[in-house]
Write an enzyme that holds these catalytic residues in place. Sequence first.
Site, PDB file in Angstrom:
ATOM      1  CE1 TYR A 154      11.524   6.877 -50.100  1.00 22.61           C
ATOM      2  CE2 TYR A 154       9.330   7.111 -49.152  1.00 22.61           C
ATOM      3  CZ  TYR A 154      10.293   7.537 -50.034  1.00 22.61           C
ATOM      4  OH  TYR A 154      10.034   8.613 -50.858  1.00 22.61           O
ATOM      5  CE  LYS A 191       9.858   4.955 -53.023  1.00 26.99           C
ATOM      6  NZ  LYS A 191      10.704   6.160 -53.002  1.00 26.99           N
TER       7      LYS A 191
END
EC number: 4.1.3.3
Length: 334
Positions: A154, A191
């Site tokens: 992320y 992400k």
Amino acid sequence: MLARTASVDVCCNMAAQDMLGLVAATFTPMTKEGEINLSVIGSYVDYLIHTQGVKRIFVNGTTGEGISLSVQERKLLAEEWIKQGKGKMDEVIVHVGSSSLREAQELARHAATIQADAICTVSPSFLKPSSVGALVAYLNEVASATPEVPFYYYHIPSLTGLNFRVEDILDEMKKCGVNNCLLNPNFRGVKFTGLDLLDFGQCVHRYGQELSFFYGVDEQLLSALVLRANGAVGSTYNYLGKAVGAMLSDFQKGDLHSAQNKQFLIQEFISYLFHQGLGLADFKRIMSLVSNIDMGLPRLPLQINETANLASALDKMKALGLYVTPHSKTSSTP
């Protein structure tokens, strides 16, 4: 994102799944006393599916205030999302990031136990990795805790303060890997919640045949789609999922002009929110208004903007044609 049932024996010659879809980064419902509220998650799941057409979720992330929650709260939330989403949601991704490596590993193992479809971790942001190599070592330790579960990094530099290029991170992973493959066989992609579309584009260009890249800046999603993003993870898909889904459909059909017009309207609404001085705490209240499900207040240190006129935000959404009336099955007036 790739389903948990997929083989984890992935190497550099396997193409990433080509999937254009939305993943809603869910809010964490709370009671008036500031405790997590599991009782409305079933209605929340139904709202996303029946009203917004969203069947993939990312829980305990930034939108879900995951870093502000205890390990036990995060476990209870993950369990409830998976329980309520079973047979309804296509995918439940659990964020396990923490300032503590041991906590992140514990949350990763718990996610595996409850059969999360994938896990994802942000970098520690107080005692930060001093180099790309240090970050990769941390990611490796978290991913290795659950080698059978698809794992995502992320990237959100605006909050972590880490400005390492993702392309450099992937290069380091590959350098440290085996047989010229990426470091962990369960590593599936990124992400990418950052504004650097140069970095994003080069990641897709160089690694798009083996990894998935999901974009996380909602207001410029269409630009990322042009660069072959596999899909998107974002907070606004909780209440703009239908509108963004229509934009995705136009893009997939090759109707770029229509997709652009839809993106402009979405940008106008998000720009309106920013100009009103609204932030995550207020977006949570907007979700309560739009869905008729009480999300409660945020946890400190987040605070709501007491001067904000949220009714005007709802009016703006309606004026732009972005509002969708909640399906009767999901309505639960706060």
